[in-house]
Design a protein around this motif. Structure first.
Motif, short mmCIF file in Angstrom:
data_model
loop_
_atom_site.label_atom_id
_atom_site.label_comp_id
_atom_site.label_asym_id
_atom_site.label_seq_id
_atom_site.Cartn_x
_atom_site.Cartn_y
_atom_site.Cartn_z
N CYS A 89 -6.74 2.30 3.97
CA CYS A 89 -6.32 3.68 3.69
C CYS A 89 -7.33 4.39 2.79
O CYS A 89 -7.63 5.56 2.99
CB CYS A 89 -4.94 3.68 3.05
N CYS A 100 0.18 3.08 3.91
CA CYS A 100 0.47 2.45 5.21
C CYS A 100 1.48 1.31 5.08
O CYS A 100 1.84 0.70 6.09
CB CYS A 100 -0.81 1.96 5.87
N CYS A 115 0.88 -1.17 0.00
CA CYS A 115 0.00 0.00 0.00
C CYS A 115 0.92 1.22 0.00
O CYS A 115 1.85 1.30 0.81
CB CYS A 115 -0.89 -0.02 1.23
N CYS A 155 -4.46 0.20 0.08
CA CYS A 155 -5.27 -0.88 0.67
C CYS A 155 -6.65 -0.30 1.01
O CYS A 155 -6.85 0.91 1.04
CB CYS A 155 -4.59 -1.47 1.90
#
Ligand code: ZN
Length: 190
Positions: free
Chosen positions: A105, A65, A62, A102
């Motif tokens: 997020c 994150c 991602c 992802c």
């Protein structure tokens, strides 16, 4: 959030992004309630064509994150500047505005946007400049040695993406407990 270098724009996007941006902007201006559906290119939705490029770029993490590896269904395309905000209608298909993210997020951010939000591919970005990794709690914290401006940007980025969500910190705790050198993870010195 790890730095990565933005790769070259895929050719099909280079050739069509300006037109698609204009189409989307025209539609939204006529009908503000219009929902976003990716246009098709040669019979395939543009997001399906873009995802492999974006995943490769952030090495299947991602972009925000660092969740890894991104599972099928947890790999979305995030518009950094929200495509439904008039100022950014023309960014809907802009390569520099698209990141692989992802679900966490993507959901955390939704339409939130701040000009303080950090981009992992900004040439002057590095994790260490803005953040600290707390090896005891596995949370991402603001670097207290950063300038006040940078601390504000870091705080905004942690808050909007909700970086310290329990699934993430628990996953890292477990991974860390399984690591050979536990002293690194607990922050204790022997
Ligand atoms: Zn994420």
């Amino acid at each position: 959030m790890k730095y990565f270098k933005r790769q070259e724009e895929p050719e099909f996007l280079q050739q069509n992004a300006a037109r698609w941006n204009q189409q989307w902007a025209a539609l939204k201006s006529r009908n503000p309630g219009a929902t976003f559906n990716w246009y098709q290119y040669k019979g395939q939705p543009v997001n399906q064509l873009l995802l492999p490029f974006l995943k490769l770029q952030s090495q299947n993490h991602c972009a925000y994150c660092d969740a890894f590896p991104l599972q099928i269904g947890d790999d979305t395309i995030d518009h950094f500047c929200p495509k439904s905000v008039p100022d950014y209608f023309m960014e809907a298909y802009s390569w520099r505005n698209l990141y692989c993210a992802c679900n966490h997020c993507q959901t955390a951010k939704m339409e939130s946007f701040s000009t303080d939000l950090l981009r992992p591919d900004a040439p002057d970005y590095s994790f260490e400049r803005y953040f600290l990794y707390n090896y005891a709690s596995h949370e991402i914290e603001v670097n207290p040695n950063a300038s006040l401006t940078d601390q504000n940007k870091a705080e905004t980025t942690i808050r909007i993406f909700q970086f310290n969500y329990p699934e993430r910190t628990n996953h890292l705790k477990k991974a860390c407990l399984g690591a050979l050198d536990k002293t690194i993870c607990t922050g204790e010195r022997t």
